[in-house]
Structure formats: structure tokens, C-alpha cells
Write a protein that holds these residues in place. Structure first.
Motif, PDB file in Angstrom:
ATOM      1  N   LEU A 119       0.826  -1.217   0.000  1.00  0.00           N
ATOM      2  CA  LEU A 119       0.000   0.000   0.000  1.00  0.00           C
ATOM      3  C   LEU A 119       0.854   1.257   0.000  1.00  0.00           C
ATOM      4  N   GLN A 120       2.019   1.202   0.634  1.00  0.00           N
ATOM      5  CA  GLN A 120       2.902   2.358   0.578  1.00  0.00           C
ATOM      6  C   GLN A 120       3.409   2.572  -0.842  1.00  0.00           C
ATOM      7  N   ARG A 121       3.657   1.488  -1.577  1.00  0.00           N
ATOM      8  CA  ARG A 121       4.054   1.618  -2.984  1.00  0.00           C
ATOM      9  C   ARG A 121       2.900   2.218  -3.802  1.00  0.00           C
ATOM     10  N   VAL A 122       1.665   1.833  -3.469  1.00  0.00           N
ATOM     11  CA  VAL A 122       0.500   2.397  -4.172  1.00  0.00           C
ATOM     12  C   VAL A 122       0.396   3.895  -3.897  1.00  0.00           C
ATOM     13  N   ARG A 123       0.611   4.294  -2.648  1.00  0.00           N
ATOM     14  CA  ARG A 123       0.572   5.727  -2.319  1.00  0.00           C
ATOM     15  C   ARG A 123       1.598   6.498  -3.155  1.00  0.00           C
ATOM     16  N   ARG A 125       2.957   5.544  -5.995  1.00  0.00           N
ATOM     17  CA  ARG A 125       2.624   5.425  -7.426  1.00  0.00           C
ATOM     18  C   ARG A 125       1.567   6.452  -7.835  1.00  0.00           C
ATOM     19  N   PHE A 126       0.585   6.698  -6.965  1.00  0.00           N
ATOM     20  CA  PHE A 126      -0.525   7.588  -7.299  1.00  0.00           C
ATOM     21  C   PHE A 126      -0.454   8.929  -6.573  1.00  0.00           C
ATOM     22  N   ASN A 127       0.741   9.227  -6.043  1.00  0.00           N
ATOM     23  CA  ASN A 127       0.998  10.524  -5.404  1.00  0.00           C
ATOM     24  C   ASN A 127       0.005  10.849  -4.292  1.00  0.00           C
ATOM     25  N   LEU A 128      -0.264   9.854  -3.469  1.00  0.00           N
ATOM     26  CA  LEU A 128      -1.095  10.055  -2.292  1.00  0.00           C
ATOM     27  C   LEU A 128      -0.180  10.247  -1.086  1.00  0.00           C
ATOM     28  N   PRO A 129      -0.585  11.076  -0.114  1.00  0.00           N
ATOM     29  CA  PRO A 129       0.261  11.285   1.062  1.00  0.00           C
ATOM     30  C   PRO A 129       0.428  10.003   1.880  1.00  0.00           C
ATOM     31  N   ARG A 130       1.525   9.920   2.622  1.00  0.00           N
ATOM     32  CA  ARG A 130       1.820   8.723   3.406  1.00  0.00           C
ATOM     33  C   ARG A 130       0.752   8.433   4.451  1.00  0.00           C
ATOM     34  N   ASP A 131       0.053   9.477   4.895  1.00  0.00           N
ATOM     35  CA  ASP A 131      -0.957   9.268   5.938  1.00  0.00           C
ATOM     36  C   ASP A 131      -2.349   8.995   5.370  1.00  0.00           C
ATOM     37  N   SER A 132      -2.476   8.832   4.045  1.00  0.00           N
ATOM     38  CA  SER A 132      -3.788   8.472   3.486  1.00  0.00           C
ATOM     39  C   SER A 132      -4.182   7.100   4.022  1.00  0.00           C
ATOM     40  N   ALA A 170     -12.515  -5.855  -4.005  1.00  0.00           N
ATOM     41  CA  ALA A 170     -11.495  -4.801  -4.001  1.00  0.00           C
ATOM     42  C   ALA A 170     -12.026  -3.463  -4.490  1.00  0.00           C
ATOM     43  N   ASN A 171     -13.073  -3.469  -5.309  1.00  0.00           N
ATOM     44  CA  ASN A 171     -13.592  -2.193  -5.809  1.00  0.00           C
ATOM     45  C   ASN A 171     -14.364  -1.411  -4.756  1.00  0.00           C
ATOM     46  N   LYS A 172     -14.539  -2.012  -3.569  1.00  0.00           N
ATOM     47  CA  LYS A 172     -15.206  -1.296  -2.475  1.00  0.00           C
ATOM     48  C   LYS A 172     -14.209  -0.679  -1.497  1.00  0.00           C
ATOM     49  N   VAL A 173     -12.923  -0.972  -1.695  1.00  0.00           N
ATOM     50  CA  VAL A 173     -11.886  -0.507  -0.769  1.00  0.00           C
ATOM     51  C   VAL A 173     -11.068   0.576  -1.457  1.00  0.00           C
ATOM     52  N   TYR A 174     -10.803   1.668  -0.766  1.00  0.00           N
ATOM     53  CA  TYR A 174     -10.066   2.759  -1.395  1.00  0.00           C
ATOM     54  C   TYR A 174      -9.167   3.485  -0.404  1.00  0.00           C
ATOM     55  N   LEU A 175      -8.061   3.993  -0.936  1.00  0.00           N
ATOM     56  CA  LEU A 175      -7.157   4.856  -0.179  1.00  0.00           C
ATOM     57  C   LEU A 175      -7.659   6.287  -0.302  1.00  0.00           C
ATOM     58  N   ARG A 176      -7.781   6.975   0.824  1.00  0.00           N
ATOM     59  CA  ARG A 176      -8.358   8.325   0.795  1.00  0.00           C
ATOM     60  C   ARG A 176      -7.453   9.306   1.518  1.00  0.00           C
ATOM     61  N   VAL A 182      -8.287   6.774  -4.333  1.00  0.00           N
ATOM     62  CA  VAL A 182      -8.043   5.800  -5.398  1.00  0.00           C
ATOM     63  C   VAL A 182      -8.514   4.443  -4.905  1.00  0.00           C
ATOM     64  N   SER A 183      -9.376   3.796  -5.675  1.00  0.00           N
ATOM     65  CA  SER A 183      -9.833   2.462  -5.275  1.00  0.00           C
ATOM     66  C   SER A 183      -8.723   1.446  -5.520  1.00  0.00           C
ATOM     67  N   LEU A 184      -8.699   0.391  -4.710  1.00  0.00           N
ATOM     68  CA  LEU A 184      -7.668  -0.626  -4.873  1.00  0.00           C
ATOM     69  C   LEU A 184      -7.802  -1.362  -6.203  1.00  0.00           C
ATOM     70  N   SER A 185      -9.041  -1.562  -6.659  1.00  0.00           N
ATOM     71  CA  SER A 185      -9.209  -2.249  -7.943  1.00  0.00           C
ATOM     72  C   SER A 185      -8.671  -1.400  -9.085  1.00  0.00           C
ATOM     73  N   SER A 186      -8.882  -0.084  -9.014  1.00  0.00           N
ATOM     74  CA  SER A 186      -8.343   0.805 -10.039  1.00  0.00           C
ATOM     75  C   SER A 186      -6.821   0.801 -10.012  1.00  0.00           C
ATOM     76  N   ALA A 187      -6.253   0.877  -8.817  1.00  0.00           N
ATOM     77  CA  ALA A 187      -4.795   0.874  -8.686  1.00  0.00           C
ATOM     78  C   ALA A 187      -4.199  -0.409  -9.251  1.00  0.00           C
ATOM     79  N   MET A 188      -4.780  -1.546  -8.889  1.00  0.00           N
ATOM     80  CA  MET A 188      -4.236  -2.817  -9.350  1.00  0.00           C
ATOM     81  C   MET A 188      -4.439  -3.000 -10.845  1.00  0.00           C
TER      82      MET A 188
END
Length: 203
Positions: A119-123, A125-132, A170-176, A182-188
């Protein structure tokens, strides 16, 4: 011959890591955690080599030949997990995005610790803050959750407020973060196009 043997080794490593993770989660057994370290590295390295080998892209097959000649699976996995060497900033800067994604999606999502690393790699990759934080659409949406594992399209998570465990698509779970998510399904889907996930656009 190598491919068939590698796929069987992959299956065995995944099963053993899941078993040791369950022992650690139940008893806090330190030896079980220590026993997983080299197996995780080996699996990560093997996953990356398999991704490169299975690709039809010539550059990926060349990369497979290069790392296979220079490194063991454990050493490849160590570098991927630590973001050093072939997975370090200097190496990543010279790679196309799809190969950087191959590196990060080689991390198996078999226990909470590995999910946190991914998940830190996803953050990043999609320029989300570390505390999302992670949230789940529906009745759990008001409180953050922690992923326990992610198999195919099913995410198992612990609700931080209640401590209960649930599994959802996975499409119901998202980093905010404060301004976007960004939803996890979109990221993957973007990081690992061949992996099956339910279609869900980036929010």
C-alpha cells in the motif's frame, strides 16, 4: 522445465507464508515471523522473475535473463522489499512505468505486513500522502480499516473501530487523502493489467 518448477515453488511458498502468518497472528510466535523472512524474499524474487518470463515484451525477457544471471530469488526479493538495487531509485528512474509496477506487484498480499508494504508503494505510485488511509464503501465508511490479505478480487480487512474481520470486493476498498481517493481495484488494474479485478474507475 524451469517454469513448471517455479510455479510449483511459488505455490508452496505462498502456502507456507500463509500458514506461518496465521501462527504469528494467533500466538505472536517470533520464530514463525523469523521463519517467514527468507521465504517472503524468495517468493517476491520468484514472482518478479515469473512476471518477466511470462511477458511477451522483449525488454522484459531481456531483464529476466539479466537478473536471473546475477541474482538469486532471495536477493531479488530483498532488493524489492527494501527498495534498493534493482528496485532502488536510480534503477527505477531508468525503467518504464510498467516494469516499475512489475517490481511492486511482485509483493505477495498474504498478510498485514506485506499489504502495508504494498500500500505504501501504491501511495507513491498515485501521489497520495503517506498518511492516506483505507476505507470501505458502505456501513464501514466512517472508520479506517487495515488489510489482512488480498486474494484475487477479495480483500480481507480488520475494522479499526470494532476489531472485526470482513471480506469485500477490491472495488469497495479505497485509499483516501484529504482531497482525493483511489480504489484498490483501479490501482491494481493500472499496475498489473493482467490481474482480474472488477472494473471501477479511479475516483
Amino acid at each position: 522445465m524451469w517454469y513448471a518448477s517455479a510455479k510449483e515453488t511459488q505455490r508452496l511458498l505462498e502456502s507456507e507464508i500463509v500458514r506461518l502468518s496465521a501462527v504469528y497472528d494467533k500466538d505472536g510466535n517470533a520464530p514463525s515471523l523469523e521463519g517467514m523472512v527468507d521465504q517472503i524474499k524468495e517468493l517476491v524474487g520468484l514472482n518478479l522473475r515469473l512476471k518477466l518470463f511470462e511477458s511477451k515484451v522483449e525488454r522484459h525477457r531481456e531483464a529476466f535473463d539479466n537478473i536471473s544471471g546475477d541474482y538469486s530469488d532471495i536477493e531479488i526479493g530483498r532488493q524489492v522489499m527494501a527498495n534498493t538495487g534493482i528496485a532502488g531509485p536510480q534503477s527505477r528512474a531508468a525503467l518504464p512505468q510498467n516494469m516499475r509496477d512489475m517490481i511492486d506487484t511482485s509483493i505477495p498480499l498474504l498478510n498485514p505486513q506485506l499489504c502495508d508494504v504494498f500500500l505504501q508503494r501504491v501511495r507513491e505510485r498515485f501521489n497520495l500522502p503517506r498518511d492516506s488511509q483505507l476505507f470501505v464503501r458502505g456501513s464501514w465508511e466512517s472508520h479506517a480499516v487495515q488489510i489482512q490479505s488480498w486474494t484475487d478480487d477479495l480483500v480481507t480487512f480488520v475494522h479499526n473501530e470494532t476489531g472485526t474481520t470482513h471480506s469485500v470486493a477490491a472495488n469497495k476498498v479505497y485509499l483516501r487523502s484529504a482531497d482525493r481517493s483511489v480504489s484498490l481495484s483501479s490501482a491494481m488494474r493500472q499496475m498489473c493489467p493482467g490481474r482480474h479485478v472488477n472494473h471501477d474507475p479511479q475516483m
